[in-house]
Design an enzyme around this catalytic site. Structure first.
Site, mmCIF file in Angstrom:
data_model
loop_
_atom_site.group_PDB
_atom_site.id
_atom_site.type_symbol
_atom_site.label_atom_id
_atom_site.label_comp_id
_atom_site.label_asym_id
_atom_site.label_seq_id
_atom_site.Cartn_x
_atom_site.Cartn_y
_atom_site.Cartn_z
ATOM 1 N N TYR A 125 64.643 32.450 33.147
ATOM 2 C CA TYR A 125 64.019 33.222 34.220
ATOM 3 C C TYR A 125 65.031 34.122 34.921
ATOM 4 C CZ TYR A 125 59.359 31.407 33.815
ATOM 5 O OH TYR A 125 58.099 31.144 33.339
ATOM 6 N N ASN A 136 50.624 40.353 36.292
ATOM 7 C CA ASN A 136 52.070 40.538 36.180
ATOM 8 C C ASN A 136 52.808 39.810 37.302
ATOM 9 O OD1 ASN A 136 51.426 42.163 34.040
ATOM 10 N ND2 ASN A 136 51.682 44.073 35.170
ATOM 11 N N HIS A 190 49.381 35.338 38.938
ATOM 12 C CA HIS A 190 50.319 34.436 38.261
ATOM 13 C C HIS A 190 51.636 34.286 39.002
ATOM 14 C CE1 HIS A 190 47.979 35.374 34.304
ATOM 15 N NE2 HIS A 190 47.342 34.523 35.084
ATOM 16 N N CYS A 232 59.892 25.605 46.555
ATOM 17 C CA CYS A 232 60.555 24.312 46.663
ATOM 18 C C CYS A 232 59.729 23.225 45.977
ATOM 19 C CB CYS A 232 60.781 23.951 48.138
ATOM 20 S SG CYS A 232 61.595 22.347 48.364
ATOM 21 N N THR A 273 45.827 45.227 29.688
ATOM 22 C CA THR A 273 45.724 43.794 29.462
ATOM 23 C C THR A 273 44.960 43.524 28.179
ATOM 24 O OG1 THR A 273 44.858 41.685 30.294
ATOM 25 C CG2 THR A 273 43.720 43.687 31.005
ATOM 26 N N SER A 274 45.354 42.469 27.478
ATOM 27 C CA SER A 274 44.705 42.100 26.213
ATOM 28 C C SER A 274 43.317 41.510 26.423
ATOM 29 C CB SER A 274 45.568 41.082 25.467
ATOM 30 O OG SER A 274 45.653 39.867 26.203
ATOM 31 N N PRO A 308 45.899 50.678 24.702
ATOM 32 C CA PRO A 308 46.072 51.365 23.421
ATOM 33 C C PRO A 308 45.341 50.697 22.262
ATOM 34 C CG PRO A 308 48.105 50.265 24.089
ATOM 35 C CD PRO A 308 47.172 50.204 25.252
ATOM 36 N N ALA A 366 49.188 52.859 29.545
ATOM 37 C CA ALA A 366 48.798 52.882 30.951
ATOM 38 C C ALA A 366 49.106 54.211 31.621
ATOM 39 C CB ALA A 366 49.490 51.747 31.698
#
Length: 252
Positions: free
Chosen positions: A66, A105, A122, A130, A190-191, A216, A233
């Site tokens: 991350y 996102n 998300h 914490c 987005t898919s 696309p 986009a």
């Protein structure tokens, strides 16, 4: 062309606009997607990095992954598609309408572009949560993983939603309500495969909204869309908002 003109007119007149964005809107900013041929899951198994079980097994490994992603996000900048949606929000609110942008996102680019009525379904890469007291806090730049809570000193985890976890409290309810009540719904980059977000376009369509998709590649949502722009986009938003774009691709 007729459908594009109709979509532009409906967007200009819409009083309740709901937008859903996915990884495709941030790809032009240099943020990798997940599922295309160059996506993150090509080289990384999500079960090793994006589940509670992976974190329990090896939190340091997960945090180092991350931290790498966070560094990429901090280098990135909002692109014209992000900025166009921020300005669209101002336009709709300025005429007394309602607007909500729901994003899958976690890169924070919509907020940096100026979007305010925003639901991050998300979570956000630039925050930690914490493990003990639940306090959310922004990660310093730079930071050494893992971070620790400034309130209680306990180790913190990334403030993102992993596979198998619930969405942030109240986030889904707010998103669902906006798409139920929308007279125009816009789905960008987005898919349309990750639930529950993938259902938002269908919810809007079933409730009578005019549905526009910008992607696309065809998606499961494409057959329902009143207009499906087979473009990235930035290009798709430029086509949709063409009358409001200057020569530099800036909205309004």
């Amino acid at each position: 062309m007729e459908r594009l003109e109709e979509a532009r007119e409906r967007l200009k007149a819409a009083q309740r606009v709901a937008v859903l964005t996915g990884a495709g809107i941030s790809k032009p900013s240099g943020i990798p997607t997940f599922r295309d041929v160059e996506g993150l899951w090509r080289d990384f198994n999500p079960l090793d990095y994006a589940t509670p079980e992976a974190y329990a097994r090896d939190p340091q490994r997960v945090w180092e992954w991350y931290a790498w992603r966070i560094a990429k996000v901090r280098e990135a900048r909002p692109n014209p598609a992000h900025r166009a949606l921020a300005r669209l929000e101002k336009e709709v609110l300025g005429r007394g309408g309602a607007f909500l942008l729901v994003t899958q996102n976690v890169d924070g680019l919509h907020a940096r572009a100026g979007s305010r009525n925003l639901v991050e379904l998300h979570g956000n890469l630039l925050r930690a949560r914490c493990e003990a007291c639940g306090h959310r806090f922004s990660l310093p730049d730079p930071f050494t993983p893992p971070p620790f809570c400034p309130l209680c000193g306990h180790r913190a985890r990334p403030d993102v939603v992993w596979f198998g976890e619930f969405l942030p409290e109240g986030a889904w309810e707010r998103a669902e309500r906006a798409f139920l009540e929308a007279d125009l719904a816009l789905v960008v980059g987005t898919s349309a495969e990750v639930e529950p977000a993938a259902s938002l376009g269908r919810i809007a369509y079933a409730s009578g909204a005019y549905l526009v998709e910008v992607n696309p590649e065809p998606t499961p949502l494409t057959p329902l869309a009143h207009l499906a722009l087979r473009q990235g986009a930035v290009e798709g938003m430029a086509a949709l908002l063409g009358p409001h774009l200057d020569t530099k691709g800036e909205a309004w």
